[in-house]
Write an enzyme that holds these catalytic residues in place. Structure first.
Site, mmCIF file in Angstrom:
data_model
loop_
_atom_site.group_PDB
_atom_site.id
_atom_site.type_symbol
_atom_site.label_atom_id
_atom_site.label_comp_id
_atom_site.label_asym_id
_atom_site.label_seq_id
_atom_site.Cartn_x
_atom_site.Cartn_y
_atom_site.Cartn_z
ATOM 1 N N ASP A 91 0.846 -1.184 0.000
ATOM 2 C CA ASP A 91 0.000 0.000 0.000
ATOM 3 C C ASP A 91 0.888 1.244 0.000
ATOM 4 O O ASP A 91 1.819 1.334 0.800
ATOM 5 C CB ASP A 91 -0.902 0.013 1.243
ATOM 6 C CG ASP A 91 -2.002 1.035 1.116
ATOM 7 O OD1 ASP A 91 -2.991 0.751 0.410
ATOM 8 O OD2 ASP A 91 -1.878 2.137 1.704
HETATM 9 C C1 LIG Z 1 3.461 7.889 -5.522
HETATM 10 C C2 LIG Z 1 3.088 6.979 -6.665
HETATM 11 C C3 LIG Z 1 2.101 6.026 -6.529
HETATM 12 N N1 LIG Z 1 1.762 5.222 -7.583
HETATM 13 C C4 LIG Z 1 0.674 4.230 -7.453
HETATM 14 C C5 LIG Z 1 1.091 2.882 -6.875
HETATM 15 C C6 LIG Z 1 -0.256 2.309 -6.461
HETATM 16 O O1 LIG Z 1 -0.812 1.617 -7.596
HETATM 17 C C7 LIG Z 1 -1.103 3.553 -6.154
HETATM 18 C C8 LIG Z 1 -1.437 3.679 -4.697
HETATM 19 O O2 LIG Z 1 -2.589 2.933 -4.418
HETATM 20 P P1 LIG Z 1 -2.641 1.619 -3.530
HETATM 21 O O3 LIG Z 1 -3.892 1.678 -2.722
HETATM 22 O O4 LIG Z 1 -1.348 1.439 -2.795
HETATM 23 O O5 LIG Z 1 -2.744 0.431 -4.590
HETATM 24 P P2 LIG Z 1 -3.807 0.187 -5.735
HETATM 25 O O6 LIG Z 1 -5.164 0.700 -5.352
HETATM 26 O O7 LIG Z 1 -3.259 0.719 -7.034
HETATM 27 O O8 LIG Z 1 -3.826 -1.392 -5.845
HETATM 28 P P3 LIG Z 1 -4.244 -2.487 -4.702
HETATM 29 O O9 LIG Z 1 -5.030 -1.785 -3.613
HETATM 30 O O10 LIG Z 1 -5.015 -3.521 -5.432
HETATM 31 O O11 LIG Z 1 -2.927 -3.011 -4.151
HETATM 32 O O12 LIG Z 1 -0.336 4.687 -6.567
HETATM 33 C C9 LIG Z 1 2.434 5.321 -8.793
HETATM 34 O O13 LIG Z 1 2.124 4.586 -9.731
HETATM 35 N N2 LIG Z 1 3.444 6.241 -8.926
HETATM 36 C C10 LIG Z 1 3.797 7.075 -7.925
HETATM 37 O O14 LIG Z 1 4.739 7.880 -8.098
#
Ligand SMILES: Cc1cn([C@H]2C[C@H](O)[C@@H](COP(=O)(O)OP(=O)(O)OP(=O)(O)O)O2)c(=O)[nH]c1=O
Length: 215
Positions: A91
């Site tokens: 997360d």
């Molecule tokens: C800070 C940052 C986050 N992110 C993304 C990673 C995660 O996919 C998202 C944060 O949300 P999360 O809730 O961590 O994950 P998710 O909803 O995508 O997937 P799941 O709950 O099924 O595990 O933000 C990037 O792609 N690039 C970035 O620079």
């Protein structure tokens, strides 16, 4: 292949042998996490946690505990579906000025997050949980990467909001999108910002037997 996959941070990612003979399961629907694991050469299946596995942001939460707790909850949700699996939950949130910044609800929320981050130093935390169903053991922790966002002009902000690249990304930005207004400060992990700390994952897998806690 999208341009995201061609960024240098996806090259040369570290990989460890698995600590058990269980199949590796990524408990996440994040395309970035899957891409990171794939680029490192892991064989795995994708089985996202249910939406209600995550708990929402409550006042008083701090980002390390919040992200670790949600990584644990996602892994727990998916581990319950298997007799034998090595499950990875994660997360990612941004943390600025004592506030947790998750995925924007809509474009207005994305704008307010980016206006808060503009010109500021902030952190991205990814909670990571590695759960062995067979051994009944788990590692859960949060990894921090410090970033600096340069002051973004109204025109840059508008271009970013119109591009929709903020969607589904904690902090309303994608580090992998190559914005020149975002820099990692110090020696933090780029893969951690994008959703999975690949360097720490390797260490966790290598040391799993000695560092994992019984459930
Ligand atoms: C800070 C940052 C986050 N992110 C993304 C990673 C995660 O996919 C998202 C944060 O949300 P999360 O809730 O961590 O994950 P998710 O909803 O995508 O997937 P799941 O709950 O099924 O595990 O933000 C990037 O792609 N690039 C970035 O620079």
């Amino acid at each position: 292949m999208s341009s995201e996959n061609e960024l240098p941070l996806m090259n040369g990612l570290p990989r460890a042998d698995l600590p058990t003979d269980e199949p590796l399961v990524l408990a996440s629907g994040s395309p970035r996490r899957a891409e990171l694991l794939k680029s490192a050469g892991y064989q795995f299946r994708i089985d996202p946690a249910s939406d209600n596995a995550e708990c929402g942001i409550c006042s008083g939460d701090a980002a390390p505990e919040f992200s670790a707790r949600n990584a644990f909850r996602k892994a727990e949700d998916v581990a319950g579906r298997y007799e034998s699996a090595l499950v990875i939950g994660a997360d990612t949130v941004a943390w600025c000025n004592g506030q947790i910044l998750g995925k924007p609800r809509d474009v207005d929320h994305a704008e307010s997050i980016l206006r808060m981050l503009s010109g500021r130093s902030h952190d991205v935390y990814t909670g990571i949980c590695v759960w062995s169903v067979k051994l009944g053991k788990v590692v859960v922790e949060a990894v921090r990467t410090e970033l600096q966002m340069l002051a973004i002009s109204d025109a840059m902000l508008e271009e970013h909001l119109d591009s929709m690249r903020w969607e589904g990304k904690a902090g309303a930005f994608g580090f992998q999108d190559g914005n020149d207004w975002l820099k990692i400060t110090g020696d933090g992990s780029a893969s951690n910002v994008v959703g999975l700390p690949m360097e720490r994952l390797k260490e966790i897998l290598e040391k799993f037997d000695s560092i994992a806690d019984p459930l």
